[in-house]
Design an enzyme around this catalytic site. Structure first.
Site, PDB file in Angstrom:
ATOM      1  N   CYS A 118      -6.210   5.103   2.475  1.00  0.00           N
ATOM      2  CA  CYS A 118      -6.524   4.342   1.259  1.00  0.00           C
ATOM      3  C   CYS A 118      -5.329   4.218   0.309  1.00  0.00           C
ATOM      4  O   CYS A 118      -5.372   3.423  -0.628  1.00  0.00           O
ATOM      5  CB  CYS A 118      -7.704   4.972   0.532  1.00  0.00           C
ATOM      6  SG  CYS A 118      -9.204   4.992   1.524  1.00  0.00           S
ATOM      7  N   HIS A 260      -7.898   2.674  -6.426  1.00  0.00           N
ATOM      8  CA  HIS A 260      -8.582   2.555  -5.138  1.00  0.00           C
ATOM      9  C   HIS A 260     -10.094   2.606  -5.356  1.00  0.00           C
ATOM     10  O   HIS A 260     -10.612   3.497  -6.027  1.00  0.00           O
ATOM     11  CB  HIS A 260      -8.144   3.682  -4.209  1.00  0.00           C
ATOM     12  CG  HIS A 260      -8.952   3.722  -2.968  1.00  0.00           C
ATOM     13  ND1 HIS A 260      -9.053   2.634  -2.127  1.00  0.00           N
ATOM     14  CD2 HIS A 260      -9.745   4.688  -2.444  1.00  0.00           C
ATOM     15  CE1 HIS A 260      -9.870   2.937  -1.146  1.00  0.00           C
ATOM     16  NE2 HIS A 260     -10.302   4.171  -1.307  1.00  0.00           N
ATOM     17  N   ASN A 290     -15.713   0.345  -0.140  1.00  0.00           N
ATOM     18  CA  ASN A 290     -14.355   0.884   0.019  1.00  0.00           C
ATOM     19  C   ASN A 290     -13.687   0.178   1.194  1.00  0.00           C
ATOM     20  O   ASN A 290     -14.042   0.422   2.354  1.00  0.00           O
ATOM     21  CB  ASN A 290     -14.460   2.396   0.272  1.00  0.00           C
ATOM     22  CG  ASN A 290     -13.101   3.064   0.470  1.00  0.00           C
ATOM     23  OD1 ASN A 290     -12.082   2.387   0.623  1.00  0.00           O
ATOM     24  ND2 ASN A 290     -13.083   4.384   0.484  1.00  0.00           N
TER      25      ASN A 290
END
Ligand code: ACO
Length: 345
Positions: A118, A260, A290
């Protein structure tokens, strides 16, 4: 370091198929209420069988190139570097970036992948900006793209509720210090002691693929959610604060934080640590979940499209992910002529 690296194009891409929380709850022991309350996520996009990460990367790259062309006439021939952040490459070997460059008609440019889960997009920006500043390249396409739907255990409610597929990209050009869009600095870090917290155990050189299903579901992605939550808040906050000091924003702070997009409770906690209001924290995970390396550039594109991010804003980008890894960068948001929409009706 001679030249500055300046953002001059932005685009995002999402697959067409949308999966709502209720649709997940039809086959998993979960509920719309649990997912919304614990994560803030309402839906996510997933690729169809036969599609792959490069398909999304090419689409996001094409849109970022379109944005850069409208901005300053950037032509495909001007691009001499492609950096792709991904943890779900089309194949374990070779890297996916050369294929993406070829499909975008960018000729024989330098092209490589970055694997930092990520945090991948921030690491990719740092690598490309450093190469621009060193004179190794003049104009770079930097893409974050992942298709975690391909590595999730279909029976695992904890991961399937969270992740979605998506990609985002920016074009960086060399420019002058002080220009809007200049990447002002980086804070990057890692902690390999936490490698087990976010992992796909099988399929690498340690636990090789045999062609048979790995024992204990080791071929699937696994995450220690609660521990990762704590580490995410801690490391994004610390990294953001370090960078704010380094770029001289300690007084006024950033106007917007694009962090993020993993969990809205993580975003709120980071905002609290930085002393920012809810309006200053960009959120788009409700619509996309996500999307791993695609998360930050997709959130940027969404925030520009919805007016949450405007030219002149002091913007801080911060990410956290597997590795463990974390990283931040900052820029004054530039006036971009157009950001092609990736939002499906
Ligand atoms: N539906 C219903 N119940 C669920 C679900 C679900 N989708 N997921 C977990 N639960 C259950 C658990 O099984 C557990 O049940 P138990 O108490 O009976 O054991 C209970 O809910 C609580 O589980 P927790 O894991 O403590 O739940 P939490 O509130 O921490 O939420 C989550 C889990 C959403 C994963 C959260 O921990 C999180 O967001 N973690 C951080 C994720 C992150 O930041 N990722 C970024 C990096 S990822 C990368 O790099 C690829």
């Amino acid at each position: 370091m001679s030249d500055a690296a300046v953002v001059c194009g932005l685009g995002g891409a999402l697959p067409e198929t949308v999966v709502s929380n209720d649709e997940l709850a039809a086959t998993l022991d979960t509920s719309d209420e649990w997912i919304r309350t614990r994560t803030g996520i309402e839906r996510r996009h997933v690729i169809k069988p036969g599609e792959a990460t490069s398909d999304l990367a090419v689409e996001a790259g094409r849109r970022a190139l379109e944005s850069a062309r409208a901005q300053d006439g950037t032509a495909p021939d001007d691009i001499d570097l492609v950096v792709l952040a991904t943890s779900t490459p089309d194949h374990p070997c070779p890297a996916t970036a050369p294929l993406v460059a070829e499909r975008l008609g960018l000729g024989g440019v330098a092209a490589f992948d970055i694997s930092a889960v990520c945090t991948g997009f921030v690491y990719a920006l740092a690598a490309a900006a450093s190469m621009l500043s060193a004179g190794t390249a003049r104009r770079a396409l930097v893409i974050g793209a992942d298709t975690f739907s391909t590595i999730l255990d279909p029976c695992d409610r904890t991961t399937r509720a969270i992740f979605g597929d998506g990609a985002g990209a920016v074009v960086l050009r060399t420019g002058h210090a002080g220009e809007p869009g200049e990447l002002l600095g980086f804070d990057l870090g890692s902690d390999g002691a936490g490698a087990e917290m976010i992992t796909v155990r099988a399929g690498g050189s340690r636990q090789r693929s045999t062609g048979l299903a790995a024992p204990d579901g080791d071929q699937w992605f696994s995450m220690q959610g609660r521990a990762v939550f704590t580490e995410a808040v801690l490391n994004m906050s610390k990294s953001a604060q370090a960078l704010i000091g380094r770029v001289g924003w300690a007084g006024e702070g950033p106007d917007r934080v694009v962090a993020h997009q993993a969990n809205v409770r993580i975003l709120r906690a980071v905002g609290d640590q930085l002393g920012l209001s809810a309006e200053q924290i960009v959120v788009n995970l409700d619509r996309v979940g996500n999307t791993v390396a695609g998360s930050i550039p997709l959130a940027l594109a969404d925030a520009v499209a919805t007016g949450g991010l405007r030219p002149g804003h002091r913007v801080l980008l911060t990410g956290f992910g597997g590795g463990l890894t974390w990283g931040s960068t900052a820029l004054i948001w530039p006036e971009l002529a157009t950001v092609p929409t990736h939002i499906h009706a």
